[in-house]
Design an enzyme around this catalytic site. Structure first.
Site, short mmCIF file in Angstrom:
data_model
loop_
_atom_site.label_atom_id
_atom_site.label_comp_id
_atom_site.label_asym_id
_atom_site.label_seq_id
_atom_site.Cartn_x
_atom_site.Cartn_y
_atom_site.Cartn_z
N LYS A 220 -4.53 2.67 -3.15
CA LYS A 220 -3.81 2.18 -1.95
C LYS A 220 -4.76 1.85 -0.90
O LYS A 220 -4.20 1.28 -0.06
CB LYS A 220 -3.01 3.34 -1.73
N TYR B 258 -4.92 7.50 -7.02
CA TYR B 258 -3.76 6.73 -6.27
C TYR B 258 -3.90 6.43 -5.00
O TYR B 258 -4.27 5.31 -4.61
CB TYR B 258 -2.63 7.64 -6.46
N SER C 67 1.05 -1.24 -0.07
CA SER C 67 -0.35 -0.04 -0.01
C SER C 67 0.95 1.24 -0.05
O SER C 67 2.00 1.15 -0.49
CB SER C 67 -0.98 -0.01 1.21
#
Length: 306
Positions: A184, A180, A152
């Site tokens: 994650k 993004y 992550s």
């Protein structure tokens, strides 16, 4: 540089002979270092990569010999194409009856709006859905004592799941950093649900923040990104950046535990600061069990239709 150890320091005195690991995105950066370190400790490593020839060149340049002699095999895997993911999972499963470590390392960060082969937003499609299909495809090869490590990032603090439009079908709303962050967050939620579903089988999952590391992951970034979003953050080399991944995969301290968010070779707690300020820890929404269960069901639906 952080105070964390290097990969070789984490693995000092650890013998991984007889164990098998799958590492995605192992042709460069953190993945290559993770594969190298595990193999050096005696582990048989399957490098699942988009460009097998690049992987072979990287290993030969680093080792000066045939990668097979180092216990590293290579399988083609394009996480942005679920047909490729399914083929890779089948090939790995056919050749390896037992997998002890699954390191979901590969990823993409902050590109312009791009679609995967199945039409998913590239970051969510690659960073989460591709790894979701790979992991589910290998579950029958994972037994008691197996560990799944999902890479992550502290970037998950930038966004939770955008359930109203996770793939940015409304393209005018696309923000590369928000996308993004969502991907994650999905990595952490996937970890939480894997732990809930499979801990009773002795399979444990971990989410890892490797820190800011200078790798090809930054290939889409411009000068403005480095002076705003990444400004002031300490940058680690790959041997220190990959250390938390290797620690998650091998630490005796983590035996019998899982569903944890790790950074700097330690178990992290809730976030106490912002991404921009460099504060560590996880956002509560990324560890929410209801969100994790919802993500699993949503992921099943997405890949079933693809």
């Amino acid at each position: 540089m952080t105070g964390r150890p290097s990969t070789d320091e984490v693995l000092r005195g650890i013998d991984l002979r007889g164990r098998t690991a799958v590492v995605t995105g192992a042709s460069s950066g953190l993945g290559l270092e993770t594969a190298r370190a595990l193999a050096a400790a005696g582990c048989t490593v399957i490098a699942a990569v988009r460009d097998p020839e690049r992987m072979r060149r990287a290993l030969n340049a680093a080792a000066g010999d045939d990668p097979a002699d180092r216990g590293i095999g290579v399988v083609e895997l394009d996480l942005a194409d679920l047909d490729s993911v399914r083929s890779a999972a089948a090939a790995i499963a056919a050749g390896h009856p037992v997998i002890d470590l699954l390191i979901n390392n590969a990823g993409v960060m902050a590109p312009p709006l791009t679609r995967t082969a199945q039409g998913f937003e590239l970051q969510l499609g690659t960073n989460h859905l591709g790894h979701f299909v790979l992991t589910v495809g290998l579950l029958d090869r994972l037994g008691a004592g197996a560990r799944i490590v999902n890479l992550s990032s502290r970037g998950h603090l930038m966004s939770g799941m955008r359930w109203a439009d996770p793939h940015y079908r409304d393209e005018s709303g696309y923000d590369k950093w928000q996308a993004y962050g969502q991907s994650k967050t999905a990595n952490v939620l996937f970890t939480v649900e894997l732990e809930r579903r499979f801990a009773d089988r002795g399979i444990h999952a971990f989410a890892v923040h490797p820190g800011v590391v200078a790798t090809d992951l930054a290939r889409h970034l411009g000068r403005e990104d480095f002076t705003t979003v990444l400004s002031g953050l300490a940058v680690a080399d790959v041997r220190h950046g990959a250390a938390t991944t290797v620690w998650a995969a091998t630490s005796v301290e983590l035996q019998g535990r899982g569903g944890l968010y790790l950074e700097d070779c330690r178990v992290a707690g809730p976030a106490s600061g912002s991404q921009e300020g460099g504060g560590g820890g996880y956002a509560p929404y990324a560890m929410d069990p209801d969100e994790a269960a919802r993500l699993w069901s949503w992921s099943e639906e997405q890949v079933r239709r693809s």
